[in-house]
Motif scaffolding. Structure first.
Motif, PDB file in Angstrom:
ATOM      1  N   MET A 104      16.449 -14.032  40.542  1.00 35.70           N
ATOM      2  CA  MET A 104      15.499 -14.570  39.553  1.00 35.70           C
ATOM      3  C   MET A 104      14.064 -14.193  39.931  1.00 35.70           C
ATOM      4  O   MET A 104      13.296 -13.719  39.086  1.00 35.70           O
ATOM      5  CB  MET A 104      15.636 -16.102  39.454  1.00 35.70           C
ATOM      6  N   THR A 123       8.554 -16.305  37.644  1.00 35.07           N
ATOM      7  CA  THR A 123       9.185 -17.555  38.102  1.00 35.07           C
ATOM      8  C   THR A 123       8.702 -17.955  39.507  1.00 35.07           C
ATOM      9  O   THR A 123       8.838 -19.108  39.897  1.00 35.07           O
ATOM     10  CB  THR A 123      10.730 -17.449  38.116  1.00 35.07           C
ATOM     11  N   TYR A 140       6.011 -21.011  40.289  1.00 35.08           N
ATOM     12  CA  TYR A 140       6.307 -22.438  40.525  1.00 35.08           C
ATOM     13  C   TYR A 140       6.530 -22.730  42.004  1.00 35.08           C
ATOM     14  O   TYR A 140       6.682 -23.881  42.399  1.00 35.08           O
ATOM     15  CB  TYR A 140       7.561 -22.858  39.744  1.00 35.08           C
ATOM     16  N   PHE A 176       6.106 -21.821  48.797  1.00 38.91           N
ATOM     17  CA  PHE A 176       7.124 -21.146  49.601  1.00 38.91           C
ATOM     18  C   PHE A 176       6.489 -19.928  50.269  1.00 38.91           C
ATOM     19  O   PHE A 176       5.801 -19.136  49.620  1.00 38.91           O
ATOM     20  CB  PHE A 176       8.292 -20.671  48.721  1.00 38.91           C
ATOM     21  N   HIS A 230      16.536 -24.316  48.984  1.00 37.71           N
ATOM     22  CA  HIS A 230      16.462 -24.579  47.552  1.00 37.71           C
ATOM     23  C   HIS A 230      17.694 -24.036  46.820  1.00 37.71           C
ATOM     24  O   HIS A 230      18.197 -24.675  45.896  1.00 37.71           O
ATOM     25  CB  HIS A 230      15.171 -24.005  46.961  1.00 37.71           C
ATOM     26  N   ARG A 245      20.290 -26.524  47.216  1.00 37.66           N
ATOM     27  CA  ARG A 245      20.000 -27.732  46.433  1.00 37.66           C
ATOM     28  C   ARG A 245      20.369 -27.533  44.948  1.00 37.66           C
ATOM     29  O   ARG A 245      20.966 -28.405  44.317  1.00 37.66           O
ATOM     30  CB  ARG A 245      18.494 -28.048  46.558  1.00 37.66           C
ATOM     31  N   VAL A 246      20.011 -26.374  44.405  1.00 39.35           N
ATOM     32  CA  VAL A 246      20.329 -26.086  43.004  1.00 39.35           C
ATOM     33  C   VAL A 246      21.855 -26.047  42.817  1.00 39.35           C
ATOM     34  O   VAL A 246      22.391 -26.640  41.879  1.00 39.35           O
ATOM     35  CB  VAL A 246      19.693 -24.752  42.557  1.00 39.35           C
ATOM     36  N   LEU A 266      17.088 -34.810  36.094  1.00 42.61           N
ATOM     37  CA  LEU A 266      16.671 -33.507  36.631  1.00 42.61           C
ATOM     38  C   LEU A 266      15.789 -32.788  35.602  1.00 42.61           C
ATOM     39  O   LEU A 266      14.763 -32.195  35.942  1.00 42.61           O
ATOM     40  CB  LEU A 266      17.931 -32.692  36.938  1.00 42.61           C
ATOM     41  N   HIS A 269      11.802 -31.597  35.937  1.00 41.87           N
ATOM     42  CA  HIS A 269      11.329 -30.224  35.682  1.00 41.87           C
ATOM     43  C   HIS A 269      10.291 -30.194  34.555  1.00 41.87           C
ATOM     44  O   HIS A 269       9.378 -29.381  34.574  1.00 41.87           O
ATOM     45  CB  HIS A 269      12.512 -29.294  35.355  1.00 41.87           C
TER      46      HIS A 269
HETATM   47  C1  HEM Z   1      13.469 -28.563  42.194  1.00 44.71           C
HETATM   48  C2  HEM Z   1      17.867 -28.006  40.247  1.00 44.71           C
HETATM   49  C3  HEM Z   1      16.143 -24.529  37.344  1.00 44.71           C
HETATM   50  C4  HEM Z   1      11.863 -24.804  39.579  1.00 44.71           C
HETATM   51  C5  HEM Z   1      14.800 -28.719  41.886  1.00 44.71           C
HETATM   52  C6  HEM Z   1      15.680 -29.675  42.521  1.00 44.71           C
HETATM   53  C7  HEM Z   1      16.914 -29.515  41.998  1.00 44.71           C
HETATM   54  C8  HEM Z   1      16.816 -28.452  41.020  1.00 44.71           C
HETATM   55  C9  HEM Z   1      18.181 -30.304  42.332  1.00 44.71           C
HETATM   56  C10 HEM Z   1      15.262 -30.699  43.570  1.00 44.71           C
HETATM   57  C11 HEM Z   1      14.813 -31.908  42.774  1.00 44.71           C
HETATM   58  C12 HEM Z   1      14.289 -33.027  43.622  1.00 44.71           C
HETATM   59  O1  HEM Z   1      13.781 -32.776  44.717  1.00 44.71           O
HETATM   60  O2  HEM Z   1      14.346 -34.181  43.151  1.00 44.71           O
HETATM   61  C13 HEM Z   1      17.765 -27.047  39.246  1.00 44.71           C
HETATM   62  C14 HEM Z   1      18.851 -26.635  38.384  1.00 44.71           C
HETATM   63  C15 HEM Z   1      18.368 -25.659  37.556  1.00 44.71           C
HETATM   64  C16 HEM Z   1      16.976 -25.462  37.929  1.00 44.71           C
HETATM   65  C17 HEM Z   1      20.267 -27.222  38.420  1.00 44.71           C
HETATM   66  C18 HEM Z   1      19.035 -24.864  36.469  1.00 44.71           C
HETATM   67  C19 HEM Z   1      20.319 -24.715  36.312  1.00 44.71           C
HETATM   68  C20 HEM Z   1      14.859 -24.265  37.735  1.00 44.71           C
HETATM   69  C21 HEM Z   1      14.058 -23.172  37.239  1.00 44.71           C
HETATM   70  C22 HEM Z   1      12.848 -23.240  37.870  1.00 44.71           C
HETATM   71  C23 HEM Z   1      12.889 -24.389  38.765  1.00 44.71           C
HETATM   72  C24 HEM Z   1      14.539 -22.152  36.198  1.00 44.71           C
HETATM   73  C25 HEM Z   1      11.648 -22.342  37.761  1.00 44.71           C
HETATM   74  C26 HEM Z   1      11.697 -21.075  37.402  1.00 44.71           C
HETATM   75  C27 HEM Z   1      11.931 -25.844  40.486  1.00 44.71           C
HETATM   76  C28 HEM Z   1      10.850 -26.212  41.397  1.00 44.71           C
HETATM   77  C29 HEM Z   1      11.322 -27.275  42.169  1.00 44.71           C
HETATM   78  C30 HEM Z   1      12.670 -27.561  41.696  1.00 44.71           C
HETATM   79  C31 HEM Z   1       9.481 -25.544  41.495  1.00 44.71           C
HETATM   80  C32 HEM Z   1      10.588 -27.980  43.318  1.00 44.71           C
HETATM   81  C33 HEM Z   1      10.910 -27.181  44.566  1.00 44.71           C
HETATM   82  C34 HEM Z   1      10.282 -27.719  45.823  1.00 44.71           C
HETATM   83  O3  HEM Z   1       9.082 -27.992  45.818  1.00 44.71           O
HETATM   84  O4  HEM Z   1      11.006 -27.846  46.829  1.00 44.71           O
HETATM   85  N1  HEM Z   1      15.514 -27.990  40.987  1.00 44.71           N
HETATM   86  N2  HEM Z   1      16.654 -26.315  38.936  1.00 44.71           N
HETATM   87  N3  HEM Z   1      14.126 -24.989  38.649  1.00 44.71           N
HETATM   88  N4  HEM Z   1      13.008 -26.669  40.695  1.00 44.71           N
HETATM   89 FE1  HEM Z   1      14.780 -26.548  39.760  1.00 44.71          FE
END
Ligand code: HEM
Length: 146
Positions: free
Chosen positions: A32, A39, A42, A46, A64, A67-68, A92, A96
């Protein structure tokens, strides 16, 4: 609303990629970030985001990716229970939308990369079995923004 047969085949497809959750989750993120460099905006906190090689080694990207994939795994365990499925997905999505302010077009991008990787690694049936799951995830994440 997934039929019993859809639940079973989606779980079977997901298990194949989830056994290597950290490596495969990381590979999805690296793809990605390299194919859609906007992307990365955001994840300015990192470090080591300048090349795919660096990203693959990054503990932040790896953590990360895990986590995803863990979040998707939780959803996959609840495909047969819409309330529980949305109970994971909606908070979630809220996070976002409001806190992370991620453009919702990026959800389709990451989901398509997951499907593409399933097809490359495990074939077209694996991808086909998981398409409805990614469609549901994208639809509901987008709905949170409406
Ligand atoms: C954080 C899941 C898509 C950007 C997170 C977290 C999870 C997650 C579980 C941690 C949440 C928490 O700490 O409470 C997902 C899932 C996605 C998805 C399942 C799609 C299937 C995306 C996309 C982007 C994004 C497309 C940006 C292009 C972020 C950012 C964080 C985050 C910036 C915070 C990261 C950090 O500071 O550690 N996401 N996400 N996410 N996500 Fe996603």
């Amino acid at each position: 609303p997934f039929s019993e047969a859809e639940v079973q085949s989606a779980r079977g497809a997901w298990e194949k990629i989830y056994v290597d959750a950290e490596d495969n989750g990381t590979a999805v993120l690296v793809r990605m970030f390299t194919e859609h460099p906007d992307t990365k905006s955001y994840f300015t906190h990192f470090k080591g985001m300048d090349s795919a090689e660096e990203m693959k080694q990054s503990d932040q990207v790896r953590g990360h990716g895990k986590r995803v994939f863990t979040a998707i795994n939780d959803m996959v365990q609840h495909l047969d229970n819409t309330e529980a499925f949305l109970g994971i997905l909606n908070p979630l999505g809220q996070k976002h939308a409001t806190q992370l302010k991620v453009d919702p077009k990026n959800f389709r991008i990451i989901c398509d990369i997951i499907l593409q990787m399933m097809e490359e690694k495990f074939g077209g049936d694996c991808k086909a079995s998981f398409e409805k799951v990614t469609n549901e995830i994208c639809t509901h994440l987008n709905n949170v923004y409406k």
